[in-house]
Design a protein around this motif. Structure first.
Motif, PDB file in Angstrom:
ATOM      1  N   ALA A  74      15.145   1.670  -1.795  1.00  0.00           N
ATOM      2  CA  ALA A  74      13.893   2.398  -1.976  1.00  0.00           C
ATOM      3  C   ALA A  74      13.426   2.918  -0.621  1.00  0.00           C
ATOM      4  O   ALA A  74      14.052   2.666   0.420  1.00  0.00           O
ATOM      5  CB  ALA A  74      12.835   1.482  -2.594  1.00  0.00           C
ATOM      6  N   LYS A  75      12.338   3.632  -0.648  1.00  0.00           N
ATOM      7  CA  LYS A  75      11.802   4.183   0.587  1.00  0.00           C
ATOM      8  C   LYS A  75      11.389   3.054   1.525  1.00  0.00           C
ATOM      9  O   LYS A  75      10.740   2.103   1.085  1.00  0.00           O
ATOM     10  CB  LYS A  75      10.609   5.082   0.272  1.00  0.00           C
ATOM     11  CG  LYS A  75      10.024   5.775   1.490  1.00  0.00           C
ATOM     12  CD  LYS A  75       8.927   6.749   1.108  1.00  0.00           C
ATOM     13  CE  LYS A  75       7.701   6.009   0.623  1.00  0.00           C
ATOM     14  NZ  LYS A  75       6.558   6.942   0.373  1.00  0.00           N
ATOM     15  N   PRO A  76      11.756   3.109   2.812  1.00  0.00           N
ATOM     16  CA  PRO A  76      11.333   2.068   3.755  1.00  0.00           C
ATOM     17  C   PRO A  76       9.812   1.997   3.841  1.00  0.00           C
ATOM     18  O   PRO A  76       9.104   2.998   3.703  1.00  0.00           O
ATOM     19  CB  PRO A  76      11.947   2.522   5.083  1.00  0.00           C
ATOM     20  CG  PRO A  76      13.060   3.439   4.712  1.00  0.00           C
ATOM     21  CD  PRO A  76      12.632   4.113   3.453  1.00  0.00           C
ATOM     22  N   VAL A  77       9.326   0.789   4.075  1.00  0.00           N
ATOM     23  CA  VAL A  77       7.895   0.548   4.251  1.00  0.00           C
ATOM     24  C   VAL A  77       7.655   0.208   5.716  1.00  0.00           C
ATOM     25  O   VAL A  77       8.306  -0.690   6.273  1.00  0.00           O
ATOM     26  CB  VAL A  77       7.393  -0.598   3.353  1.00  0.00           C
ATOM     27  CG1 VAL A  77       5.921  -0.884   3.630  1.00  0.00           C
ATOM     28  CG2 VAL A  77       7.620  -0.253   1.894  1.00  0.00           C
ATOM     29  N   VAL A  78       6.737   0.913   6.360  1.00  0.00           N
ATOM     30  CA  VAL A  78       6.429   0.689   7.768  1.00  0.00           C
ATOM     31  C   VAL A  78       4.950   0.357   7.898  1.00  0.00           C
ATOM     32  O   VAL A  78       4.092   1.073   7.370  1.00  0.00           O
ATOM     33  CB  VAL A  78       6.764   1.930   8.632  1.00  0.00           C
ATOM     34  CG1 VAL A  78       6.401   1.678  10.094  1.00  0.00           C
ATOM     35  CG2 VAL A  78       8.243   2.268   8.510  1.00  0.00           C
ATOM     36  N   SER A  79       4.654  -0.742   8.583  1.00  0.00           N
ATOM     37  CA  SER A  79       3.271  -1.177   8.800  1.00  0.00           C
ATOM     38  C   SER A  79       2.909  -1.035  10.277  1.00  0.00           C
ATOM     39  O   SER A  79       3.699  -1.413  11.149  1.00  0.00           O
ATOM     40  CB  SER A  79       3.091  -2.632   8.369  1.00  0.00           C
ATOM     41  OG  SER A  79       3.384  -2.793   6.994  1.00  0.00           O
ATOM     42  N   ASP A  80       1.742  -0.489  10.530  1.00  0.00           N
ATOM     43  CA  ASP A  80       1.193  -0.410  11.888  1.00  0.00           C
ATOM     44  C   ASP A  80       0.294  -1.629  12.070  1.00  0.00           C
ATOM     45  O   ASP A  80      -0.850  -1.657  11.605  1.00  0.00           O
ATOM     46  CB  ASP A  80       0.405   0.893  12.045  1.00  0.00           C
ATOM     47  CG  ASP A  80      -0.069   1.124  13.475  1.00  0.00           C
ATOM     48  OD1 ASP A  80       0.037   0.200  14.299  1.00  0.00           O
ATOM     49  OD2 ASP A  80      -0.540   2.238  13.761  1.00  0.00           O
TER      50      ASP A  80
END
Length: 391
Positions: free
Chosen positions: A225-231
């Motif tokens: 699935a689409k990567p998840v990126v957290s700031d």
């Protein structure tokens, strides 16, 4: 027990000190950081190289074979001074400027020239501004240009590799780990802002300084699935890099005092971007608590922490530090900055040399390397990263 062997070969070529502090950094995933200094003094490794031929090369290899694993008396390259006049046999003093040389009363110094067989360790009876009084007469003559260096105990950082350039000539490189702390007093300078020192060390523009808006990003990618990126912090932690060169004894001591005060990543310091971040568009009086600048987009969206503190350098050499508390737009081409305190002096656009943003930073690493071009010229590459802090 016999005294440790004096290293008689003078430092040449690539001369450097590597300083290693140790900092315990505790940082929440999205909050403030706590920095705790774990060493009172840095570990210091000094390195230098040379080329030995003939009898000097054979002596070098014999010294390393016999004494390699033991403590040495190391003439510290990078500091000291150069003899202002030749010294005859039996001389009781060594003339030269001693400020910032680390030569100490009651310790030892070394007289080192290009000929290692004339190297001599001498006791220091007294240190005067114009020279060193020796505790015993010299046993060898020493020509003008001989270096007078402080001596510290040290061990080889590793067994050096002696290359066979020819059958009778060998380039060499040694590194010594000093066993004694260097006599340097921590001093971050007189400039203070909001209880922390401000980095006012001149920049060496032979290498471009740079600024990087780094963020604490954490990504999750399962591949399907689409990567998840957290700031994690929701704000950048800018990295500011610059080279600084100290070009005389006083500047060298200022640079060393700053490095000892910063102690690797332990102590925060305000660092400005070295850029023309804002341009004053109108004059302001001494009691003014607002200034107008050319439009820079500050009022668009929330203002990050790295856009709150200003360094205003004036043409007369004075510097003002102020915090921006609010931004408004009086017209399409300008922005009005509200300041936390009055300027204190009248300021016009012609009076301003540079307006830069500042960030509270620590050094990015506990290891710093100083390269020495001669005994009173040193260069260092500094890297700072902004630390989250309350406003």
């Amino acid at each position: 027990m016999a005294e440790p062997q004096l290293w008689p070969f003078g430092g040449a070529g690539n001369v450097y000190w590597q300083l290693e502090w140790l900092t315990d950094v505790l940082q929440a995933s999205a909050g403030l950081a706590h920095h705790r200094q774990l060493r009172d003094h840095p570990r210091v490794r000094v390195g230098f190289d040379g080329l030995a031929t003939g009898g000097d090369r054979r002596w070098l290899e014999n010294l390393l074979e016999r004494n390699g694993g033991r403590s040495w008396r190391v003439p510290l390259p990078g500091v000291g001074f150069v003899l202002a006049a030749p010294l005859p046999v039996g001389a009781g003093s060594a003339p030269g400027a001693t400020a910032g040389t680390f030569i100490r009363t009651g310790a030892q110094a070394a007289l080192v020239s290009d000929d290692p067989r004339t190297a001599e360790a001498v006791g220091v009876g007294d240190v005067l501004p114009a020279g060193v009084v020796l505790s015993a007469p010299t046993i060898s003559p020493h020509g003008a240009g001989t270096r007078v260096l402080p001596v510290f105990a040290g061990r080889l950082g590793g067994a050096p590799v002696i290359a066979r350039f020819t059958g009778d000539a060998a380039p060499w490189r040694v590194e010594f780990d000093l066993e004694d702390p260097l006599p340097i007093t921590a001093d971050a300078g007189a400039a203070l802002y909001r209880n922390w020192p401000v980095l006012e060390l001149p920049v060496d523009w032979s290498t471009d300084p740079d600024w990087q808006p780094q963020r604490e990003l954490q990504g999750v990618d399962y591949g399907t699935a689409k990567p998840v990126v957290s700031d994690l912090l929701g704000q950048s932690r800018p990295v500011i890099r610059r080279h600084c060169t100290a070009a005389n004894g006083a500047e060298v001591m200022q640079l060393l005092g700053l490095l000892w005060a910063l102690a690797g990543r332990a102590m925060p310091v305000w660092v400005h971007t070295q850029a023309q971040d804002l341009v004053l568009s109108g004059s302001a009086g001494a009691t003014a608590t607002t200034v107008d600048v050319q439009w820079a987009g500050l009022g668009i969206g929330p203002r990050p922490p790295g856009r709150r503190d200003l360094r205003i350098a004036l043409q007369d050499g004075s510097v003002l530090y102020r915090r921006v508390t609010a931004v408004s737009s009086p017209n399409a081409g300008a922005e009005r900055l509200a300041l936390d305190a009055a300027l204190g002096v009248p300021v016009s656009p012609a009076d301003v040399r540079q307006i830069s943003w500042m960030a509270l930073c620590t050094q990015s690493a506990d290891v710093v390397r100083i390269n020495w071009w001669r005994h009173d010229v040193a260069e260092v590459a500094l890297s700072f990263q902004a630390v989250p802090h309350e406003h």
